[in-house]
Design a protein around this motif. Structure first.
Motif, PDB file in Angstrom:
ATOM      1  N   PHE A 156      24.996  76.005   4.359  1.00 37.54           N
ATOM      2  CA  PHE A 156      23.910  76.985   4.515  1.00 37.54           C
ATOM      3  C   PHE A 156      23.635  77.296   5.973  1.00 37.54           C
ATOM      4  O   PHE A 156      23.164  78.376   6.290  1.00 37.54           O
ATOM      5  N   HIS A 157      23.951  76.364   6.876  1.00 31.60           N
ATOM      6  CA  HIS A 157      23.781  76.732   8.279  1.00 31.60           C
ATOM      7  C   HIS A 157      24.787  77.806   8.692  1.00 31.60           C
ATOM      8  O   HIS A 157      24.447  78.732   9.416  1.00 31.60           O
ATOM      9  N   ARG A 208      22.083  64.374   2.863  1.00 31.08           N
ATOM     10  CA  ARG A 208      21.212  65.113   3.767  1.00 31.08           C
ATOM     11  C   ARG A 208      19.796  64.550   3.699  1.00 31.08           C
ATOM     12  O   ARG A 208      19.464  63.799   2.784  1.00 31.08           O
ATOM     13  N   ARG A 209      18.971  64.929   4.655  1.00 33.90           N
ATOM     14  CA  ARG A 209      17.582  64.491   4.737  1.00 33.90           C
ATOM     15  C   ARG A 209      17.461  62.973   4.852  1.00 33.90           C
ATOM     16  O   ARG A 209      16.487  62.401   4.391  1.00 33.90           O
ATOM     17  N   GLY A 259      10.299  68.394   2.699  1.00 33.33           N
ATOM     18  CA  GLY A 259      11.512  69.202   2.635  1.00 33.33           C
ATOM     19  C   GLY A 259      11.100  70.648   2.470  1.00 33.33           C
ATOM     20  O   GLY A 259      10.048  70.926   1.887  1.00 33.33           O
ATOM     21  N   TRP A 260      11.923  71.583   2.975  1.00 35.00           N
ATOM     22  CA  TRP A 260      11.425  72.961   2.951  1.00 35.00           C
ATOM     23  C   TRP A 260      11.299  73.486   1.527  1.00 35.00           C
ATOM     24  O   TRP A 260      10.632  74.475   1.287  1.00 35.00           O
ATOM     25  N   TYR A 295      25.971  66.487   3.526  1.00 39.63           N
ATOM     26  CA  TYR A 295      26.097  67.314   4.714  1.00 39.63           C
ATOM     27  C   TYR A 295      26.993  68.520   4.500  1.00 39.63           C
ATOM     28  O   TYR A 295      26.976  69.468   5.282  1.00 39.63           O
ATOM     29  N   MET A 342      12.489  78.254  10.414  1.00 42.11           N
ATOM     30  CA  MET A 342      13.694  79.050  10.640  1.00 42.11           C
ATOM     31  C   MET A 342      13.835  80.143   9.586  1.00 42.11           C
ATOM     32  O   MET A 342      14.078  81.307   9.894  1.00 42.11           O
ATOM     33  N   MET A 355      23.578  81.195   6.354  1.00 44.17           N
ATOM     34  CA  MET A 355      22.271  81.825   6.536  1.00 44.17           C
ATOM     35  C   MET A 355      21.531  81.323   7.766  1.00 44.17           C
ATOM     36  O   MET A 355      20.446  81.774   8.071  1.00 44.17           O
ATOM     37  N   VAL A 406      12.455  67.806   9.683  1.00 42.74           N
ATOM     38  CA  VAL A 406      13.375  68.529   8.795  1.00 42.74           C
ATOM     39  C   VAL A 406      12.634  69.673   8.101  1.00 42.74           C
ATOM     40  O   VAL A 406      13.083  70.818   8.074  1.00 42.74           O
ATOM     41  N   TYR A 438      29.043  72.347  13.229  1.00 38.07           N
ATOM     42  CA  TYR A 438      29.063  72.411  11.776  1.00 38.07           C
ATOM     43  C   TYR A 438      30.405  72.078  11.138  1.00 38.07           C
ATOM     44  O   TYR A 438      30.440  71.641   9.993  1.00 38.07           O
ATOM     45  N   TYR A 457      10.859  62.073  11.096  1.00 43.15           N
ATOM     46  CA  TYR A 457      12.129  62.760  10.843  1.00 43.15           C
ATOM     47  C   TYR A 457      11.975  63.744   9.683  1.00 43.15           C
ATOM     48  O   TYR A 457      12.380  64.905   9.779  1.00 43.15           O
ATOM     49  N   HIS A 471      11.322  72.417  10.556  1.00 42.49           N
ATOM     50  CA  HIS A 471      12.474  73.150  11.072  1.00 42.49           C
ATOM     51  C   HIS A 471      12.983  74.157  10.038  1.00 42.49           C
ATOM     52  O   HIS A 471      13.140  75.338  10.324  1.00 42.49           O
ATOM     53  N   SER A 490      15.017  70.668  15.732  1.00 45.64           N
ATOM     54  CA  SER A 490      16.382  70.321  15.324  1.00 45.64           C
ATOM     55  C   SER A 490      17.024  69.423  16.372  1.00 45.64           C
ATOM     56  O   SER A 490      17.765  68.505  16.034  1.00 45.64           O
TER      57      SER A 490
END
Ligand code: HEM
Ligand SMILES: [Cu+2]
Lengths: 605, 221
Positions: A408-409, A469-470, A145-146, A402, A84, A412, A77, A456, A73, A80, A52
């Motif tokens: 979500f940051h 995002r991303r 992406g996750w 964002y 997490m 969670m 992402v 944040y 990058y 990460h 991150s």
């Protein structure tokens, strides 16, 4: 066949492991396994933290770092996010704290199947190794992406489309096997191995949270497993479960007729409960920490238990709120928006109860307490933005910006991390027999807590501007003003400070292990069972010769007539010293708390 | 002293009974754990089947007629679903022998238990063998996970995946049965009791039950 409850059977001689290897490596002791899980999880968590930091460097100071290209990058992402969520938070809460706390809190000597429990850790370690190996295969780890959405996840052109995604899917499948072995143990232990007097409604909320979260895991991970299998087949064998007819890099591929949307449904049928798999243990643990350090019983214990159960149930029927932009029948959108808002009700109730637990409590601002209170802030904050995103019309413009990253940051990412720290500061003396340094702990808290907001809060604003995002870099657009870049730079600086501040914590742990102040067996004056063990740290078998017997719930703090300001769970009514012996039966105190299981409790201020 | 012994009316009483100390369910640890595992496994199979149904609906090509595909030609007669009917019958019979094995185990008849468990395993192995025969027939007809001359390629893909996954369950069950049967014969459980036979049985009945659903959704639809 008559069946005798295990707790009523005569105990067999305990086998004490004697060699170093059986004691600390191939150990079947739940406490050692818990520590193995925790160390591994924290280690991969640090990898994710470094990733991150690298992402933030690129976003804050674009073009200054030649080794971060757009592919790298995306890979950062993805790794990460996945690390997490799954390999750090799930493993640490359930494999780490679940393993450590369940047997101690319910008065058992170990998990019901210690050998399976040990296997669970080693299989988890294998999953981690496979995941880490993907950093070293040609093409690197996956950059999908996750969420791993097909078709792009397995197509040429996505970084790591060969070995990276393959190893990711295999690692996830292995993780699920490990989790299942551990999870079956946790659930069975909670249901069947409680000591005498430990009714379900006397269990500390930590156990409740971990218990329900494990059930969610056992029912939600199957969806991830099945989708991983199908994607693996699409990739390697050439089936078309998720792949439509598609032209990639100018070439017609050999797929046809599959459904990418099906993957999204499966992923989020797992993904949303996953949020609660990390949130419910956090809810439980924070309740216990707040209650102990405020010297007050948890407000509305029964309500808290039912809220956990209801949230767990509802979490299976909200998943498509992650898919509003994928397109769906408006009635479905309506359904999922409604269930999402309904789940907010028991959640809000929990927040009120935490605050009411603090209300007029005798608050001790220990490090653990600071983190627990910090959690109430960050969680409320993230929960409120969740109400926005749960509504279709508000989500559509905000999705994939964002604003979502910030949401979500907060809810969670940071919140469970706050609880993890609270838990570590709280139980460290029991686990190691040493105290952590309070000054260092508080410094760690303030930098982390304030830093979180510095990172944040501005992201919400960036989201409103429409920053997606991303994205590796924004380039120049009409809708994002130049000043956004300054904001990005400041976020990066804060993120780096927060990242480095975690070194304080690691230093604190190492320092305490080596020369920390020795901890007495119950430094916080906590009532729950794990603090009543004969040895600190607890020895193999936990309880010495005889299992404890439980007479009350875990929250007898500041009972008006009792001399001590807490009554341990294993203290019988006769043993409790009263202020005035002639008036033991004053209904305000003793009587009221004795029948805790039957009464709606905690409502007395 | 504990809540469980106190009487409480209605809903509260129900909660108190379930929440009583020590044990929620009056069964050994292993049996409960098997139940929970099977619940989790139920989710796996349900998701497989739901995915199959979704894919079948979204497929762009025609879905083949299952009664045509799964037909045997015997003495010039075209008999639809014959092989599957026999396979299903065999599997259900194996549930019967398993149930008898459990019964004899609790009576302490080690020899009969051993024989019945082996019979169950043999029936299971027969099932897997017939499954392999059916696979080879489909493969001969040109069906592959990635292509299907008779229509939608998702047909072969889901068929091989789901029956394969189920077949792995049956195979694992056969091995499990043989291991436990041997231990039963050797008197390994004389002291511990014969719950393990029932636990094995739970798994076996589950695998059979799942087959009934696969049968219904895959062959009859
Ligand atoms: C100091 C702490 C952290 C920082 C600075 C940080 C930073 C970031 C950044 C920059 C992104 C990429 C945004 C984008 O380009 O779309 C991201 C994504 C993400 N983060 Fe974090 N993060 C932190 C902690 C966490 C934690 C504790 C979690 C645990 C849940 C987490 C979960 C995620 C997830 C799930 C994603 C999305 C990945 C994706 O889009 O595929 N992060 N984070
Ligand atoms: Cu969700």
């Amino acid at each position: 066949m008559t069946h005798i409850a295990i707790a009523d059977q005569p105990e067999e001689e305990l086998h004490e492991p004697s060699s170093f290897v059986t004691k600390y490596i191939w150990s079947q002791d739940h406490k050692v396994i818990a520590i193995q899980y925790s160390i591994t999880a924290i280690f991969v968590g640090l990898v994710a933290l470094v990733l991150s930091g690298l992402m933030r460097l690129q976003l804050g100071f674009p073009d200054s770092f030649s080794f971060i290209d757009p592919s790298a990058y995306l890979q950062f992402v993805t790794m990460h996010g996945m690390i997490m969520v799954i390999y750090l938070l799930t493993a640490l809460f359930l494999g780490g704290f679940g393993n450590y706390l369940i047997p101690l809190m319910i008065g058992a000597r170990d998990m019901v199947f210690p050998y399976l429990n040990m296997l669970s850790y080693w299989v988890y370690l294998l999953a981690v190794i496979v995941l880490m190996a993907s950093f070293f295969v040609p093409g690197g780890p996956t950059g999908a992406g996750w969420t791993l959405y097909p078709p792009q996840a397995i197509l040429e052109g996505t970084p790591g489309a060969g070995g990276g995604i393959l190893l990711m899917l295999i690692s996830l499948a292995i993780f699920i096997v490990a989790f299942t072995m551990g999870g079956l143990n946790y659930v069975t232990t909670v249901l069947q191995a409680r000591t005498k007097g430990m009714t379900l409604m006397r269990m500390p909320l930590s156990v409740w949270g971990i218990f329900i979260a494990t059930i969610l895991g056992l029912l939600a991970f199957p969806a991830l497993l099945v989708s991983a299998i199908m994607m693996l087949l699409d990739m390697t064998v050439g089936t078309s479960f998720f792949m439509p007819a598609i032209v990639s890099l100018g070439e017609q591929l050999d797929y046809s007729g599959g459904s990418p949307i099906l993957f999204q449904h499966l992923f989020w049928f797992f993904g949303h409960p996953e949020v609660y798999i990390v949130a419910l243990p956090a809810f439980g643990i924070v309740s216990d920490v707040l209650s102990v350090h405020a010297r007050k019983n948890i407000f509305g214990y029964r309500m808290m238990v039912w809220a956990i159960v209801i949230i767990g149930g509802l979490s299976f029927i909200v998943w498509a709120h992650h898919m509003y932009v994928s397109g769906m029948n408006p009635y479905f959108g309506f359904f999922f928006a409604t269930t999402t808002l309904i789940i907010a009700v028991p959640t809000a109730l929990k927040v009120y109860n935490w605050v009411l637990t603090l209300w007029r409590g005798n608050i001790h601002l220990t490090t653990a307490m600071l983190f627990a209170i910090g959690f109430i802030f960050t969680f409320t904050h993230g929960g409120l933005t969740g109400l926005f995103l749960g509504n279709v019309v508000i989500d559509l413009p905000l999705s994939d910006t964002y604003f979502v990253v910030a949401h979500f940051h907060m809810v969670m990412g940071v919140s469970p991390i706050m609880v993890l720290f609270a838990a570590i500061y709280h139980w460290f003396p029991k686990i190691t027999g040493k105290h952590l340094h309070t000054g260092l702990g508080k410094a760690h808290f303030w930098v982390t807590f304030l830093g979180t907001y510095a990172i944040y809060l501005p992201m919400h604003y960036l989201g409103f501007l429409g920053v997606p995002r991303r994205y590796y870099a924004m380039g120049s657009t009409e809708f994002v003003p130049d000043s956004a870049q300054d904001l990005n730079a400041s976020i990066t600086v804060s993120a780096l400070i927060v990242g480095v501040a975690q070194l304080i914590f690691i230093y604190n742990v190492i320092r305490s292990l080596r020369k920390g102040e020795k901890a007495e067996s119950n430094p916080w004056g906590a009532a729950s069972l794990e603090w009543q063990t004969p040895d600190t740290p607890p020895k193999h078998g936990n309880w010495g010769p005889a299992l404890p017997v439980v007479y009350r719930w875990a929250y007898d703090y500041s009972v008006p007539t009792a001399k001590q300001d807490f009554i341990p769970q294993n203290m019988s009514e006769e043993e409790v010293e009263r202020v005035d012996d002639s008036e033991t039966s004053s209904t305000e105190g003793g009587e009221d708390v004795k029948n805790i299981g039957d009464e709606p409790v905690g409502d007395n201020p | 002293m504990t809540n469980s012994t106190e009487q409480a009316p209605g809903w509260k009483g129900v909660v108190n009974d379930w929440a009583a100390d020590k044990e929620t369910f009056n069964v050994p640890w292993g049996k409960l754990m098997m139940w929970i595992f099977l619940l989790s496994d139920t989710f796996i199979f349900s998701i497989f089947l739901t995915s199959y149904m979704t894919v079948r609906m979204s497929a762009t090509a025609e879905w083949p007629m299952t009664s045509e595909v799964f037909a045997l030609t015997i003495a010039g007669q075209h008999v639809p679903l014959l092989l599957i009917a026999i396979m299903t019958f065999i599997l259900i019979t194996s549930s019967g022998t398993m149930a008898m094995a459990v019964n004899y185990a609790y009576r302490g008849d080690r020899k009969k238990t051993f024989i019945l468990m082996l019979a169950t395993a043999a029936l299971g192995a027969t099932f897997v063998g017939m499954q392999a025969f059916e696979w080879s027939k489909l493969i001969e007809d040109g069906v592959r996970p990635w292509e299907n001359p008779m229509g939608a390629e998702q047909f072969g893909a889901s068929f091989f995946m789901i029956t394969g996954f189920h077949g792995m369950h049956v195979t694992a069950g056969v091995i499990y049965l043989i291991v436990i049967a041997n231990r039963v014969r050797n008197g390994f459980y004389e002291k511990k009791g014969y719950d393990i036979v029932e636990i094995t049985g739970l798994y076996w009945h589950f695998v059979d039950l799942v087959w009934v659903f696969i049968f219904a959704f895959f062959y009859l639809w």
